[in-house]
Design an enzyme around this catalytic site. Structure first.
Site, PDB file in Angstrom:
ATOM      1  N   LEU A  80       0.854  -1.186   0.000  1.00 21.01           N
ATOM      2  CA  LEU A  80       0.000   0.000   0.000  1.00 21.01           C
ATOM      3  C   LEU A  80       0.895   1.243   0.000  1.00 21.01           C
ATOM      4  O   LEU A  80       1.035   1.933   1.007  1.00 21.01           O
ATOM      5  CB  LEU A  80      -0.911  -0.011   1.237  1.00 21.01           C
ATOM      6  CG  LEU A  80      -1.972   1.084   1.338  1.00 21.01           C
ATOM      7  CD1 LEU A  80      -2.993   0.949   0.236  1.00 21.01           C
ATOM      8  CD2 LEU A  80      -2.641   1.027   2.696  1.00 21.01           C
ATOM      9  N   ALA A  81       1.528   1.519  -1.133  1.00 19.08           N
ATOM     10  CA  ALA A  81       2.503   2.612  -1.231  1.00 19.08           C
ATOM     11  C   ALA A  81       2.650   3.009  -2.694  1.00 19.08           C
ATOM     12  O   ALA A  81       3.475   2.453  -3.423  1.00 19.08           O
ATOM     13  CB  ALA A  81       3.845   2.189  -0.643  1.00 19.08           C
ATOM     14  N   GLU A  82       1.841   3.971  -3.129  1.00 25.26           N
ATOM     15  CA  GLU A  82       1.805   4.335  -4.545  1.00 25.26           C
ATOM     16  C   GLU A  82       3.155   4.854  -5.047  1.00 25.26           C
ATOM     17  O   GLU A  82       3.556   4.569  -6.176  1.00 25.26           O
ATOM     18  CB  GLU A  82       0.707   5.370  -4.796  1.00 25.26           C
ATOM     19  CG  GLU A  82      -0.702   4.801  -4.786  1.00 25.26           C
ATOM     20  CD  GLU A  82      -1.221   4.515  -3.370  1.00 25.26           C
ATOM     21  OE1 GLU A  82      -2.241   3.816  -3.247  1.00 25.26           O
ATOM     22  OE2 GLU A  82      -0.584   5.002  -2.402  1.00 25.26           O
ATOM     23  N   PHE A 101      -7.850   3.930  -6.729  1.00 26.77           N
ATOM     24  CA  PHE A 101      -8.834   4.999  -6.943  1.00 26.77           C
ATOM     25  C   PHE A 101      -8.092   6.277  -7.315  1.00 26.77           C
ATOM     26  O   PHE A 101      -6.934   6.481  -6.923  1.00 26.77           O
ATOM     27  CB  PHE A 101      -9.671   5.257  -5.684  1.00 26.77           C
ATOM     28  CG  PHE A 101     -10.793   4.286  -5.470  1.00 26.77           C
ATOM     29  CD1 PHE A 101     -12.041   4.488  -6.016  1.00 26.77           C
ATOM     30  CD2 PHE A 101     -10.583   3.155  -4.699  1.00 26.77           C
ATOM     31  CE1 PHE A 101     -13.078   3.590  -5.815  1.00 26.77           C
ATOM     32  CE2 PHE A 101     -11.602   2.244  -4.488  1.00 26.77           C
ATOM     33  CZ  PHE A 101     -12.860   2.468  -5.041  1.00 26.77           C
ATOM     34  N   PHE A 103      -6.050   8.322  -4.832  1.00 23.95           N
ATOM     35  CA  PHE A 103      -4.892   7.662  -4.226  1.00 23.95           C
ATOM     36  C   PHE A 103      -3.615   7.880  -5.040  1.00 23.95           C
ATOM     37  O   PHE A 103      -2.548   7.397  -4.657  1.00 23.95           O
ATOM     38  CB  PHE A 103      -5.130   6.151  -4.107  1.00 23.95           C
ATOM     39  CG  PHE A 103      -6.293   5.771  -3.238  1.00 23.95           C
ATOM     40  CD1 PHE A 103      -6.983   6.704  -2.483  1.00 23.95           C
ATOM     41  CD2 PHE A 103      -6.707   4.451  -3.174  1.00 23.95           C
ATOM     42  CE1 PHE A 103      -8.057   6.349  -1.692  1.00 23.95           C
ATOM     43  CE2 PHE A 103      -7.791   4.074  -2.378  1.00 23.95           C
ATOM     44  CZ  PHE A 103      -8.465   5.026  -1.637  1.00 23.95           C
ATOM     45  N   TYR A 138      -2.050  10.655  -5.584  1.00 26.24           N
ATOM     46  CA  TYR A 138      -1.213  11.777  -5.162  1.00 26.24           C
ATOM     47  C   TYR A 138       0.066  11.365  -4.436  1.00 26.24           C
ATOM     48  O   TYR A 138       1.103  12.031  -4.616  1.00 26.24           O
ATOM     49  CB  TYR A 138      -2.038  12.755  -4.317  1.00 26.24           C
ATOM     50  CG  TYR A 138      -3.264  13.254  -5.056  1.00 26.24           C
ATOM     51  CD1 TYR A 138      -3.140  13.911  -6.283  1.00 26.24           C
ATOM     52  CD2 TYR A 138      -4.547  13.044  -4.561  1.00 26.24           C
ATOM     53  CE1 TYR A 138      -4.254  14.338  -6.985  1.00 26.24           C
ATOM     54  CE2 TYR A 138      -5.664  13.469  -5.255  1.00 26.24           C
ATOM     55  CZ  TYR A 138      -5.512  14.114  -6.464  1.00 26.24           C
ATOM     56  OH  TYR A 138      -6.620  14.539  -7.161  1.00 26.24           O
ATOM     57  N   PRO A 139       0.110  10.302  -3.637  1.00 27.44           N
ATOM     58  CA  PRO A 139       1.393   9.891  -3.062  1.00 27.44           C
ATOM     59  C   PRO A 139       2.439   9.508  -4.112  1.00 27.44           C
ATOM     60  O   PRO A 139       3.637   9.567  -3.846  1.00 27.44           O
ATOM     61  CB  PRO A 139       1.020   8.673  -2.192  1.00 27.44           C
ATOM     62  CG  PRO A 139      -0.393   8.901  -1.817  1.00 27.44           C
ATOM     63  CD  PRO A 139      -1.010   9.530  -3.038  1.00 27.44           C
ATOM     64  N   HIS A 180     -12.408   9.193  -3.628  1.00 23.66           N
ATOM     65  CA  HIS A 180     -12.799   8.068  -4.468  1.00 23.66           C
ATOM     66  C   HIS A 180     -13.571   8.508  -5.715  1.00 23.66           C
ATOM     67  O   HIS A 180     -14.058   7.669  -6.451  1.00 23.66           O
ATOM     68  CB  HIS A 180     -13.661   7.075  -3.680  1.00 23.66           C
ATOM     69  CG  HIS A 180     -12.917   6.317  -2.628  1.00 23.66           C
ATOM     70  ND1 HIS A 180     -12.439   6.915  -1.495  1.00 23.66           N
ATOM     71  CD2 HIS A 180     -12.575   5.011  -2.538  1.00 23.66           C
ATOM     72  CE1 HIS A 180     -11.839   5.995  -0.735  1.00 23.66           C
ATOM     73  NE2 HIS A 180     -11.906   4.841  -1.356  1.00 23.66           N
TER      74      HIS A 180
END
Length: 338
Positions: free
Chosen positions: A62-64, A87, A90, A92-93, A133
């Site tokens: 879980l780390a874009e 989504f 998500f 932006y990271p 979302h």
């Protein structure tokens, strides 16, 4: 050669396109959160890990930022990663990796290194979801030199465009309209004669107004055109497909015929793609315009709760009011008339 045609949802048309890409080129890898055994939140990758193995369809942390960074490293080694962002909000990271590294690498190396990475992004509203979302961040990436940005509107377009995106040697942001995932349509798997990735498509001919849109609003635009026809107004609908680069020649040809332009998208008004299209058409077609271009968009507020999204999203009535405005007819929302 026989042509395979199937009735598929937009989501399953993307699945079919991914399956073709994996089968055709063993350098293609799928990467994302829960895309393996689960098949992704929207089940777009359902069954692909079982078919091609966990070394081709990979569940990631879980780390874009780490996912995008890993894809960049794999591209350096000759692979063609396809990344799923679960989504829209998500992404932006991973923004820094995309705009500061991925977009610049080919230019930075003088063309010695290509970045054939496709980033799949479910985007837009209409599903009653919570914060982060239902966003439409496409303008951030269309603004960034070095990235291609495309979006699909029908199952057929979804199947063709995902395969074209994966085959492209440039990095591609592939925006998938999540509220259209369950729309069904005929899908022909032969793509040899498909129009180029950067081309727009005239989906309905017309003579009075050009209506330019993309992704989730193409179906709404076609509904608006059908409603206007019953009132004697002929609307030409253009599905941009490519948001970067924009196929201005197709848009220009239409506006020179109709003399009027309406642009619609779900993203907020300020700094949106509608502004770029309106400015570009004004520069190129000023002498053909009979009225100032009109934009129909989301409002300049954060995306609202699901109970209010119907008021935020451009709908048939707002689009038709803009059509009335460029035609100089009374406008039911503002009372304006020429």
């Amino acid at each position: 050669m026989s042509v395979t045609t199937s009735q598929l949802t937009l989501a399953k048309a993307i699945t079919s396109g991914l399956r073709h890409a994996l089968a055709d080129d063993n350098r293609v890898l799928l990467m994302g959160e829960d895309i393996g055994a689960l098949g992704g939140v929207f089940r777009v990758t359902d069954g692909l890990q079982k078919e091609f193995g966990a070394d081709r369809v990979m569940d990631m942390p879980l780390a874009e930022s780490a996912i995008i960074g890993t894809a960049i490293g794999l591209a350096f080694r000759g692979f063609r990663p396809v990344v799923e962002i679960q989504f829209d909000g998500f992404i932006y990271p991973g923004f820094d990796q995309i705009v500061a590294q991925l977009a610049k690498m080919r230019y930075r190396t003088g063309g010695a290194v290509s970045m054939p990475i496709t980033i799949r992004v479910p985007y837009g509203g209409g599903i009653g979801a919570v914060e982060h979302h239902s966003e439409s961040p496409e303008a951030y990436f269309a603004h960034t030199a070095g990235l291609r940005v495309v979006t699909c509107s029908t199952p057929q377009e979804a199947h063709v465009l995902i395969r074209q995106a994966i085959a492209c040697d440039d990095p591609v942001l592939f925006f998938e309209p999540k509220r259209r995932y369950w729309t069904k349509g005929e899908v022909t798997e032969e793509i040899a004669d498909a129009i180029p990735l950067e081309s727009a498509r005239v989906v309905r001919d017309g003579t009075d107004v050009t209506l330019v849109t993309y992704g989730p609003l193409v179906a709404t635009a076609l509904d608006a055109a059908a409603a206007a026809a019953s009132d004697g107004v002929s609307i030409e609908v253009i599905d941009l497909r490519s948001l970067a680069p924009i196929d201005f020649p197709t848009v220009e040809a239409s506006v020179r015929k109709t003399g009027r332009l309406v642009v619609s998208h779900e993203a907020q008004l300020s700094g949106g793609l509608g502004a770029e299209i309106a400015a570009g058409v004004t520069e190129r077609c000023f002498n053909w315009l009979e009225a100032a271009p009109a934009r129909v968009t989301g409002f300049d507020v954060p995306y609202p709760p699901g109970s209010l999204e119907e008021h935020f999203l451009p709908g048939l009535d707002r689009i038709l009011d803009a059509v009335d405005r460029v035609l100089g007819r009374p406008n039911s929302l503002t009372g304006w008339t020429e």
